[in-house]
Write an enzyme that holds these catalytic residues in place. Structure first.
Site, PDB file in Angstrom:
ATOM      1  N   ARG A  52      48.755  35.580 -31.044  1.00 36.89           N
ATOM      2  CA  ARG A  52      47.796  35.611 -30.247  1.00 36.89           C
ATOM      3  C   ARG A  52      48.176  36.564 -28.860  1.00 36.89           C
ATOM      4  O   ARG A  52      47.353  37.427 -28.324  1.00 36.89           O
ATOM      5  CB  ARG A  52      47.093  34.462 -29.723  1.00 36.89           C
ATOM      6  CG  ARG A  52      45.861  34.529 -28.867  1.00 36.89           C
ATOM      7  CD  ARG A  52      45.066  33.121 -28.499  1.00 36.89           C
ATOM      8  NE  ARG A  52      45.984  32.352 -27.947  1.00 36.89           N
ATOM      9  CZ  ARG A  52      45.455  31.058 -27.560  1.00 36.89           C
ATOM     10  NH1 ARG A  52      44.450  30.479 -28.092  1.00 36.89           N
ATOM     11  NH2 ARG A  52      46.405  30.201 -27.088  1.00 36.89           N
ATOM     12  N   LYS A 151      43.813  36.494 -23.679  1.00 35.59           N
ATOM     13  CA  LYS A 151      44.340  35.086 -22.506  1.00 35.59           C
ATOM     14  C   LYS A 151      44.903  36.184 -21.471  1.00 35.59           C
ATOM     15  O   LYS A 151      46.243  36.281 -21.358  1.00 35.59           O
ATOM     16  CB  LYS A 151      45.146  34.389 -23.440  1.00 35.59           C
ATOM     17  CG  LYS A 151      44.952  32.895 -22.963  1.00 35.59           C
ATOM     18  CD  LYS A 151      45.568  32.161 -23.984  1.00 35.59           C
ATOM     19  CE  LYS A 151      46.161  30.654 -23.321  1.00 35.59           C
ATOM     20  NZ  LYS A 151      45.140  29.891 -22.701  1.00 35.59           N
ATOM     21  N   GLU A 184      32.379  27.169 -24.095  1.00 29.64           N
ATOM     22  CA  GLU A 184      33.595  26.342 -24.068  1.00 29.64           C
ATOM     23  C   GLU A 184      33.940  25.978 -22.743  1.00 29.64           C
ATOM     24  O   GLU A 184      33.198  25.718 -21.881  1.00 29.64           O
ATOM     25  CB  GLU A 184      34.929  27.240 -24.441  1.00 29.64           C
ATOM     26  CG  GLU A 184      34.976  28.287 -23.573  1.00 29.64           C
ATOM     27  CD  GLU A 184      36.478  29.216 -23.900  1.00 29.64           C
ATOM     28  OE1 GLU A 184      37.069  28.474 -24.612  1.00 29.64           O
ATOM     29  OE2 GLU A 184      36.639  30.080 -23.187  1.00 29.64           O
TER      30      GLU A 184
HETATM   31  N1  PXG Z   1      39.751  27.977 -23.847  1.00 35.80           N
HETATM   32  C1  PXG Z   1      40.313  28.422 -22.819  1.00 35.80           C
HETATM   33  C2  PXG Z   1      39.591  29.074 -21.779  1.00 35.80           C
HETATM   34  C3  PXG Z   1      41.824  28.302 -22.616  1.00 35.80           C
HETATM   35  O1  PXG Z   1      42.376  28.790 -21.755  1.00 35.80           O
HETATM   36  C4  PXG Z   1      41.660  26.849 -24.775  1.00 35.80           C
HETATM   37  C5  PXG Z   1      40.361  27.150 -24.598  1.00 35.80           C
HETATM   38  C6  PXG Z   1      42.321  26.152 -25.757  1.00 35.80           C
HETATM   39  O2  PXG Z   1      43.335  27.019 -26.705  1.00 35.80           O
HETATM   40  P1  PXG Z   1      44.539  26.321 -27.333  1.00 35.80           P
HETATM   41  O3  PXG Z   1      44.982  27.750 -28.062  1.00 35.80           O
HETATM   42  O4  PXG Z   1      45.485  25.920 -26.203  1.00 35.80           O
HETATM   43  O5  PXG Z   1      44.088  25.386 -28.173  1.00 35.80           O
HETATM   44  C7  PXG Z   1      42.354  27.451 -23.697  1.00 35.80           C
HETATM   45  C8  PXG Z   1      43.903  26.953 -23.490  1.00 35.80           C
HETATM   46  C9  PXG Z   1      47.087  25.362 -18.380  1.00 35.80           C
HETATM   47  C10 PXG Z   1      46.637  25.536 -20.020  1.00 35.80           C
HETATM   48  O6  PXG Z   1      48.001  25.400 -17.995  1.00 35.80           O
HETATM   49  C11 PXG Z   1      45.581  26.094 -20.375  1.00 35.80           C
HETATM   50  C12 PXG Z   1      45.380  26.632 -21.708  1.00 35.80           C
HETATM   51  C13 PXG Z   1      46.508  26.019 -22.668  1.00 35.80           C
HETATM   52  C14 PXG Z   1      47.349  25.262 -22.016  1.00 35.80           C
HETATM   53  C15 PXG Z   1      47.560  25.084 -20.725  1.00 35.80           C
HETATM   54  O7  PXG Z   1      46.045  25.284 -17.788  1.00 35.80           O
HETATM   55  N2  PXG Z   1      44.291  27.072 -22.305  1.00 35.80           N
END
Ligand code: PXG
Length: 290
Positions: A52, A151, A184
């Site tokens: 990703r 991201k 989301e």
């Molecule tokens: N939506 C958004 C907008 C995100 O930023 C997810 C969904 C979930 O994706 P994953 O691949 O983690 O299942 C995210 C992930 C943090 C932090 O430090 C943020 C995320 C993941 C880990 C830590 O705030 N965002």
């Protein structure tokens, strides 16, 4: 134990982990990142996270300058230098140091940072009782702007929605698209359960394709549970039998109420509980050991 951070080719102590003020990641949010977890020295779904990262970088025309295998080794090496069995990795690739001005081609080399640390989790009570959430008035970027699937280092959209959650006294906020359809949460993907089937908004609507989201969809299918990526309004959400969020930090967390509408009986639902259990079983298995 010291916290060792990889910063642009060097392993340094946390207090010395610094970047230039001329880094375009800092000046313009010009860069991409990943949040990865490891459980008992297993880098959960590392390959998927790195893929990703490369997809995000490709979208913004950022050449990471090394292969995915090299980056895998670098992540493993940084983990080994930090004596943690369980933790969180923040991998950041920035455009690097450049001139004042938007042109990314004036930046010499991409910046690469690997932070290995402990993770801030939702308090345990939310996993047993469910998490209350609200809907934010801040709308999720549309797919007609920079793809929300990237991201990127610009998280203001999500931060402003998170601030709304904090002001409302809750931990997460649900974000809608410009048509008022559910997309989301600020850092978690969103799921509902209705009559035994699992529903989540499609990524083309502007949801990040979460690694945890993909895992949970697979786990549900393995259980013979129907999973549908479908658009939904708040009506379907308020009326759901169950609701849960997924994310690297949150894992699978049940939602007790949305905008003060109690979901189901207000307790984590049966399908949610099964998926939470199944998820816990794979975190130490699927991935790369170090
Ligand atoms: N939506 C958004 C907008 C995100 O930023 C997810 C969904 C979930 O994706 P994953 O691949 O983690 O299942 C995210 C992930 C943090 C932090 O430090 C943020 C995320 C993941 C880990 C830590 O705030 N965002």
């Amino acid at each position: 134990m010291a916290e060792i951070v990889y910063v642009n080719g060097e392993y340094v102590d946390r207090k010395d982990a610094k970047i230039s003020v001329f880094d375009h990641g800092f000046l313009y949010g010009d860069g991409v990142f990943e949040g990865i977890r490891f459980y008992k020295r297993n880098l959960f779904k590392l390959r998927e996270h790195l893929e990703r990262l490369y997809s995000s970088a490709k979208y913004i025309l950022l050449d990471i300058g090394r292969s995915i295998d090299d980056l895998t080794e670098l992540v493993i090496e940084t983990c080994r230098k930090n004596d943690l069995d369980d933790g969180y990795i923040r991998l950041v690739v920035s455009r690097g140091e450049g001139t004042l001005g938007l042109n990314p081609y004036h930046c010499s080399n991409p910046g690469l940072i690997i932070i290995v640390s402990k993770i801030q989790l939702y308090p345990e009570e939310f996993y047993t009782n469910g998490l209350p959430i609200i809907t934010a008035s801040t709308r999720r970027f549309g797919t007609d702007t920079v793809s929300p699937r990237v991201k990127s280092l610009n998280y203001l959209n999500n931060i402003l929605a998170k601030v709304e959650a904090v002001h409302a006294g809750v931990q997460e906020a649900l974000m809608l698209d410009r048509n008022g359809l559910v997309v989301e949460c600020t850092g978690d993907n969103f799921f509902i359960v209705k009559r035994g089937a699992v529903y989540t908004p499609p990524t083309y609507q502007g949801a990040l394709r979460g690694v945890t989201r993909d895992v949970v969809i697979e786990l549900a299918k393995k259980r013979g549970i129907e999973v549908r990526e479908e658009r939904m309004t708040l009506y379907e959400c308020y009326d759901a039998d169950e609701c849960f969020l997924t994310g690297t930090a949150a894992q699978v967390v049940p939602v007790s109420d949305i905008d003060h509408r109690i979901i189901g009986n207000g307790r984590p639902g049966d399908i949610t509980k099964v998926l939470m259990e199944d998820f816990n079983k794979v975190t130490t298995v699927d991935g790369v050991k170090f």
